[in-house]
Design a protein around this motif. Structure first.
Motif, PDB file in Angstrom:
ATOM      1  N   ASN A  50      -3.971  -5.982   1.718  1.00 39.04           N
ATOM      2  CA  ASN A  50      -5.088  -5.925   2.671  1.00 39.04           C
ATOM      3  C   ASN A  50      -6.288  -6.562   1.971  1.00 39.04           C
ATOM      4  OD1 ASN A  50      -6.976  -5.287   4.644  1.00 39.04           O
ATOM      5  ND2 ASN A  50      -7.169  -3.160   4.010  1.00 39.04           N
ATOM      6  N   CYS A  63      -5.096  -4.843   7.585  1.00 35.81           N
ATOM      7  CA  CYS A  63      -3.928  -5.686   7.818  1.00 35.81           C
ATOM      8  C   CYS A  63      -3.232  -5.920   6.486  1.00 35.81           C
ATOM      9  CB  CYS A  63      -4.344  -7.011   8.450  1.00 35.81           C
ATOM     10  SG  CYS A  63      -2.960  -8.131   8.783  1.00 35.81           S
ATOM     11  N   TYR A  64      -1.939  -5.621   6.455  1.00 36.22           N
ATOM     12  CA  TYR A  64      -1.150  -5.742   5.233  1.00 36.22           C
ATOM     13  C   TYR A  64      -0.045  -6.775   5.441  1.00 36.22           C
ATOM     14  CZ  TYR A  64      -3.332  -1.139   4.722  1.00 36.22           C
ATOM     15  OH  TYR A  64      -4.218  -0.105   4.684  1.00 36.22           O
ATOM     16  N   CYS A  65       0.479  -7.286   4.341  1.00 38.05           N
ATOM     17  CA  CYS A  65       1.581  -8.247   4.424  1.00 38.05           C
ATOM     18  C   CYS A  65       2.881  -7.559   4.048  1.00 38.05           C
ATOM     19  CB  CYS A  65       1.327  -9.437   3.505  1.00 38.05           C
ATOM     20  SG  CYS A  65       2.592 -10.717   3.667  1.00 38.05           S
ATOM     21  N   LEU A  81       3.360  -9.257   9.205  1.00 37.49           N
ATOM     22  CA  LEU A  81       2.165  -8.512   8.822  1.00 37.49           C
ATOM     23  C   LEU A  81       2.236  -7.105   9.413  1.00 37.49           C
ATOM     24  CD1 LEU A  81      -0.677 -11.166   9.300  1.00 37.49           C
ATOM     25  CD2 LEU A  81       0.755 -10.726   7.299  1.00 37.49           C
ATOM     26  N   LYS A  83      -0.221  -4.408  11.073  1.00 38.76           N
ATOM     27  CA  LYS A  83      -1.547  -4.107  11.621  1.00 38.76           C
ATOM     28  C   LYS A  83      -1.778  -2.614  11.622  1.00 38.76           C
ATOM     29  CE  LYS A  83      -4.469  -4.689  15.727  1.00 38.76           C
ATOM     30  NZ  LYS A  83      -4.559  -5.188  17.113  1.00 38.76           N
ATOM     31  N   TRP A 153      -7.144 -12.409   8.441  1.00 41.09           N
ATOM     32  CA  TRP A 153      -6.348 -12.018   7.272  1.00 41.09           C
ATOM     33  C   TRP A 153      -6.132 -13.217   6.351  1.00 41.09           C
ATOM     34  CZ3 TRP A 153      -1.525 -13.481   5.333  1.00 41.09           C
ATOM     35  CH2 TRP A 153      -1.040 -12.682   4.284  1.00 41.09           C
ATOM     36  N   CYS A 157      -7.779 -13.388   2.652  1.00 39.77           N
ATOM     37  CA  CYS A 157      -6.946 -13.538   1.454  1.00 39.77           C
ATOM     38  C   CYS A 157      -7.375 -14.747   0.627  1.00 39.77           C
ATOM     39  CB  CYS A 157      -5.479 -13.669   1.846  1.00 39.77           C
ATOM     40  SG  CYS A 157      -4.726 -12.140   2.468  1.00 39.77           S
TER      41      CYS A 157
END
Length: 354
Positions: A50, A63-65, A81, A83, A153, A157
């Motif tokens: 995030n 938001c993460y990968c 991703l 959410k 996102w 990043c």
């Protein structure tokens, strides 16, 4: 169980480092950006993907990968991703984060047990096609699409997390990330931009031609915040000028506003409207842009003219698709999905070349 969904396509208008008011990137193009994102994601624990500090960005959706898959043959990237979500529109899922930062399989909220740390949310699937400068979102019943979040996102990043050692990186007083070339001869300052717009049906299609003949008005709907206005200022004052019955702003900070303007846009103008303003949300919402048609006076929403393909994938009883699994299905049908895009690109290149 076979899951059915649909694919929406977006133009990648910008991806890379740009000077102010420049339309030409000077580095970090689509291939380079997603290659770096993939390298950065590998070996990184889930919570660290995030790009925003939750303590300092409480109003920003986390938001993460989950995964990034790259296909060496096509050059495509497939991203899953996560959410961060807490709404009740459909099933909610939780990912268990272990002490070492690794994660376990996502579990539906109603099936969770124990007191392990959970990150609640829903998956989002994005397919990046550098060959055509296209990005596609893939939507299933249990997933979400949010192109604005995806753009934020990627930008977050690249600005705050992904190493770019060949550039000098600094922050401005207003919090923007600035990139400078190591070459002293290049004294310009650059900023990373990632901008997408909805891909519409080809302007040569019969549907678009027919729409252009029938449009009499353009409709724009927005939800307007009036929380900060002082009773009869701003939109409240505008409503008063038009003699619209109006209740004091103190009772509610939001108003749903609809504007209709008589217009006869050309096919090209309709294409621009669709690609710029077509809604990209999962559930019914007020915000949208549409066209009023002659005789029937009915409204056709711009999102109906998005370039869309259908997709069906076996989920094997899992709530979240793995990136390589979903891409294997896409790759098997890649030529069919991308065929209309290639034809449209050839037509536009022919027009541009006279």
């Amino acid at each position: 169980m076979l899951q059915s969904g649909y694919i929406n396509f977006f133009n990648a208008n910008k991806c890379g480092l740009y000077r102010h008011f420049s339309e030409t990137a000077s580095g970090l193009d689509l291939v380079d950006t997603f290659s770096r994102l993939r390298s950065w994601k590998d070996g990184r624990n889930f919570e660290a993907t995030n790009p925003w500090d939750p303590a300092k960005n409480r109003n920003k959706t986390p938001c993460y990968c989950h995964a990034i898959h790259h296909d060496n043959e096509t050059g495509d990237y497939m991203l899953v991703l996560w959410k961060g979500d807490s709404d009740k529109h459909g099933p909610l899922y939780g990912i268990t984060v272990n002490p070492d930062g690794t994660i376990e399989q996502a579990v539906e909220q109603t099936k969770t047990k124990g007191k392990k740390q959970m990150i609640w949310g829903r998956p989002c699937y994005y397919w990046v096609v550098p060959e055509l400068n296209i990005v596609a979102s893939i939507k299933f019943d249990n997933s979400r699409t949010d192109s604005a979040m995806f753009q934020e996102w990627v930008t977050g990043c690249m600005n705050f997390r992904v190493p770019v050692p060949e550039y000098r990186v600094s922050s401005t007083e207003k919090g923007f990330t600035r990139f400078e070339m190591m070459d002293e001869a290049d004294k310009f300052k650059y900023y990373f931009q990632f901008d997408l717009s909805m891909k519409s049906l080809a302007t040569s299609s019969a549907e678009m031609q027919n729409l252009a003949r029938r449009v009499t008005q353009i409709v724009r709907r927005e939800t307007v915040s009036i929380k900060e206005v002082d009773k009869r200022k701003g939109f409240a004052k505008l409503f008063k000028n038009f003699e619209v019955p109006y209740i004091s702003a103190e009772d509610n900070s939001l108003r749903q506003v609809e504007l209709r303007v008589e217009a006869k846009p050309t096919v090209k103008e309709i294409e621009t409207i669709i690609e710029t303003y077509a809604a990209d949300h999962d559930s019914k919402a007020w915000e949208d842009v549409g066209f009023v048609l002659d005789k029937s006076k009915s409204i056709v929403w711009a999102s109906n003219y998005r370039l869309t393909e259908h997709i069906s994938i076996e989920d094997h009883g899992k709530p979240v698709f793995k990136a390589d699994h979903i891409y294997a299905n896409i790759k098997a049908n890649r030529d069919r999905y991308l065929g209309p895009l290639r034809k449209d690109l050839i037509k536009k290149q022919a027009l541009a070349n006279g």
